[in-house]
Design a protein around this motif. Sequence first.
Motif, short mmCIF file in Angstrom:
data_model
loop_
_atom_site.label_atom_id
_atom_site.label_comp_id
_atom_site.label_asym_id
_atom_site.label_seq_id
_atom_site.Cartn_x
_atom_site.Cartn_y
_atom_site.Cartn_z
N ILE A 91 0.82 -1.06 0.05
CA ILE A 91 -0.25 0.00 0.50
C ILE A 91 0.27 1.53 -0.06
CG2 ILE A 91 -1.91 -1.22 1.24
CD1 ILE A 91 -0.39 0.97 3.97
N VAL A 109 1.38 4.28 1.66
CA VAL A 109 0.84 5.52 3.22
C VAL A 109 0.49 6.60 2.91
CG1 VAL A 109 2.30 6.66 5.29
CG2 VAL A 109 2.64 4.57 4.18
N GLN A 110 -0.66 7.16 3.03
CA GLN A 110 -1.26 8.10 3.23
C GLN A 110 -1.73 9.11 4.37
OE1 GLN A 110 -4.03 8.40 0.25
NE2 GLN A 110 -2.90 6.77 -0.01
N ASP A 168 -1.87 8.30 8.48
CA ASP A 168 -1.73 6.34 8.38
C ASP A 168 -1.08 6.58 9.81
OD1 ASP A 168 -3.17 5.86 6.77
OD2 ASP A 168 -1.80 5.54 5.29
N CYS A 227 0.96 2.95 12.03
CA CYS A 227 1.75 0.78 11.83
C CYS A 227 0.19 0.82 12.48
CB CYS A 227 2.10 1.13 12.78
SG CYS A 227 4.05 1.55 11.62
N ILE A 231 -2.79 1.02 9.81
CA ILE A 231 -2.89 0.12 8.81
C ILE A 231 -2.91 -1.07 8.99
CG2 ILE A 231 -1.12 -0.68 7.29
CD1 ILE A 231 0.18 2.53 7.27
N SER A 232 -2.83 -1.36 10.04
CA SER A 232 -2.53 -2.90 9.93
C SER A 232 -4.46 -3.13 10.64
CB SER A 232 -2.06 -3.79 11.51
OG SER A 232 -1.08 -3.28 11.22
N TYR A 240 -6.15 -3.08 7.28
CA TYR A 240 -5.44 -4.12 5.76
C TYR A 240 -5.54 -5.90 6.71
CZ TYR A 240 -5.01 0.04 2.85
OH TYR A 240 -5.66 1.00 2.12
N LEU A 245 3.41 -6.71 10.58
CA LEU A 245 3.91 -5.16 9.43
C LEU A 245 4.98 -5.21 9.56
CD1 LEU A 245 2.48 -2.98 7.79
CD2 LEU A 245 2.08 -1.39 10.23
N CYS A 284 7.74 2.97 14.97
CA CYS A 284 6.35 3.46 13.86
C CYS A 284 5.65 5.15 13.43
CB CYS A 284 5.27 2.67 13.87
SG CYS A 284 4.43 2.82 12.53
N LEU A 297 2.58 -5.57 3.13
CA LEU A 297 2.49 -5.66 3.89
C LEU A 297 2.41 -7.11 4.74
CD1 LEU A 297 -1.98 -4.56 3.14
CD2 LEU A 297 0.45 -3.08 5.02
#
Length: 145
Positions: free
Chosen positions: A33, A35-36, A39, A41, A44-45, A48, A55, A67, A78
């Motif tokens: 992915i 990163v936006q 975000d 960690c 994101i985890s 997704y 991760l 992180c 990922l």
Amino acid sequence: MHASFFTARLVVLAAIASVVAGQALPAGCDRNITVQAGDTCDGISAAYNVSTYQLAAVNSGIIDTACDNLYIGENICLGITGQDCSVTHLMQTGDTCYSVANAAGISINTLLANNPNVNTICTNTYPGEVLCTASQIYVNITYSK
Ligand SMILES: *[C@@H]1O[C@H](CO)[C@@H](O)[C@H](O)[C@H]1NC(C)=O
Ligand SMILES: *[C@@H]1O[C@H](CO)[C@@H](O)[C@H](O)[C@H]1NC(C)=O
Ligand SMILES: *[C@@H]1O[C@H](CO)[C@@H](O)[C@H](O)[C@H]1NC(C)=O
């Protein structure tokens, strides 16, 4: 002659482009992915279905342990093919390893094997953490312990 010279130039340009785009993903990356803004960690985890451990393990050396070095536009992996657990549980207040393992229909040993960041008495999980709850073992024990 011309054709091979041209091909060589294209390979070099492609290599430069991938470095500029920051797409140095690990070999065998299964999912990636970009990163936006905003975000984290664990965010994101959760979004997704990637465990907190996975991760971090897949991106060790790229994402630091706190992180705090994610950057917008960064391309991160990922999961690695064959070691990619995508059956996960987002820890809520009150969850225990026992309740999570029970709900997932797996043993505590399987839960602990797939989440080596969790201590054996399961006192270091936290709300917002993502655990792998698959019945298959994805984490190489010799590598992680
Ligand atoms: C990253 O993911 C996209 C789809 O989300 C895919 O098209 C691309 O091939 C992936 N890149 C790598 C290097 O795996
Ligand atoms: C994550 O897992 C949940 C529960 O199985 C599922 O509903 C959701 O679609 C999954 N999300 C992604 C991005 O795979
Ligand atoms: C997993 O274990 C096998 C056998 O011990 C080893 O060859 C392999 O390199 C390990 N994989 C990782 C990712 O450490």
